[in-house]
Enzyme design. Structure first.
Site, mmCIF file in Angstrom:
data_model
loop_
_atom_site.group_PDB
_atom_site.id
_atom_site.type_symbol
_atom_site.label_atom_id
_atom_site.label_comp_id
_atom_site.label_asym_id
_atom_site.label_seq_id
_atom_site.Cartn_x
_atom_site.Cartn_y
_atom_site.Cartn_z
ATOM 1 N N MET A 95 0.910 -1.245 0.008
ATOM 2 C CA MET A 95 -0.034 0.290 -0.003
ATOM 3 C C MET A 95 0.772 1.372 0.075
ATOM 4 S SD MET A 95 -2.789 -1.363 -0.312
ATOM 5 C CE MET A 95 -3.994 0.094 0.058
ATOM 6 N N HIS A 114 -3.161 -5.614 -9.577
ATOM 7 C CA HIS A 114 -4.275 -4.616 -9.246
ATOM 8 C C HIS A 114 -5.376 -5.013 -9.634
ATOM 9 C CE1 HIS A 114 -5.868 -0.602 -8.667
ATOM 10 N NE2 HIS A 114 -6.660 -0.654 -9.370
ATOM 11 N N ASP A 150 -0.180 2.482 -11.186
ATOM 12 C CA ASP A 150 -1.112 1.711 -11.893
ATOM 13 C C ASP A 150 -1.163 1.743 -13.334
ATOM 14 O OD1 ASP A 150 -1.651 0.184 -9.447
ATOM 15 O OD2 ASP A 150 -3.486 1.620 -9.001
HETATM 16 C C1 GRF Z 1 -5.367 -7.829 -3.747
HETATM 17 O O1 GRF Z 1 -6.561 -7.355 -4.114
HETATM 18 C C2 GRF Z 1 -4.509 -6.764 -4.442
HETATM 19 O O2 GRF Z 1 -4.788 -6.887 -6.026
HETATM 20 C C3 GRF Z 1 -4.593 -5.442 -3.911
HETATM 21 O O3 GRF Z 1 -4.467 -5.795 -2.476
HETATM 22 C C4 GRF Z 1 -5.218 -7.066 -2.265
HETATM 23 C C5 GRF Z 1 -4.171 -7.765 -1.344
HETATM 24 O O4 GRF Z 1 -4.414 -9.109 -1.082
HETATM 25 N N1 GRF Z 1 -3.494 -4.620 -4.485
HETATM 26 P P1 GRF Z 1 -3.461 -9.892 -0.423
HETATM 27 O O5 GRF Z 1 -2.876 -9.337 0.781
HETATM 28 O O6 GRF Z 1 -2.537 -10.466 -1.414
HETATM 29 O O7 GRF Z 1 -4.357 -11.159 0.252
#
Ligand code: GRF
Length: 193
Positions: A95, A114, A150
């Site tokens: 993030m 994404h 992105d």
């Molecule tokens: C996923 O949906 C990814 O695409 C987004 O955040 C989520 C992360 O899920 N960027 P995880 O931590 O891999 O379970």
């Protein structure tokens, strides 16, 4: 990608912030014979990230950096990645936005997943926005990371149909299942495998 797999697997770091279900799927993939990558490092900006448990479970080195001082954290990170001979980075629910300088140092070697059909719905809260706009389809995208959010070259996408009573939660769940399949496939594609 200007990387040769040769006989040994490419050393990869996965960056996470949360649950780490994509990390888990990448670890599982990396242990298969057909995988060109081996996951040697996990990075998180969040010491509470549940996904860090996978680093522990699979005995993968990890580093937690809070990114409050981005420059400092990125310098430290670049050093750590260098001494661990990391050649490629997979962002998986990470993030934080990496600086231009950091991205330049791993040019063409950072991938991201994404949860939308890019170039539509870049950024956060994708599922809410998709549902609000009454889209018929959504999905997920694996792409190269460049300095614009992105926006790097798309490697692979998977489309899912949005059902009548779809909620943010049901859509996120459905897309996540596809993410777990798409990321390994995108990696194979990057290496022309
Ligand atoms: C996923 O949906 C990814 O695409 C987004 O955040 C989520 C992360 O899920 N960027 P995880 O931590 O891999 O379970």
């Amino acid at each position: 990608m200007a990387l040769s797999t040769g006989l040994s697997k490419i050393r990869v770091a996965v960056f996470i912030s949360g649950t780490g279900s994509n990390l888990k799927s990448l670890i599982k993939f990396s242990k298969t014979n057909k995988s060109p990558i081996s996951i040697k490092f996990v990075v998180s900006n969040n010491y509470k990230a549940k996904g860090l448990n996978y680093a522990k479970k699979y005995k993968i080195k990890k580093k937690i950096l809070n990114f409050k001082n981005k420059n400092l954290c990125e310098s430290e990170l670049l050093y750590i990645l260098k001494i661990n001979n990391i050649k490629m980075i997979c962002l998986a629910g990470f993030m934080k936005i990496l600086s231009k300088n950091f991205i330049k140092r791993f040019k063409g070697k950072i991938l991201n997943i994404h949860p939308s059909l890019l170039p539509k719905y870049k950024g956060l809260n994708t599922h809410e926005r998709v549902l609000k706009n009454n889209e018929k389809y959504s999905g997920c995208t694996v792409h190269f990371v460049n300095s614009r959010l992105d926006s790097g070259k798309i490697i692979l996408q998977k489309k899912v149909k949005i059902l009548k009573n779809e909620t943010r939660i049901s859509l996120a769940k459905k897309i996540l299942v596809q993410e777990h399949r798409l990321y390994p496939r995108a990696i194979l594609k990057v290496f022309n495998l």
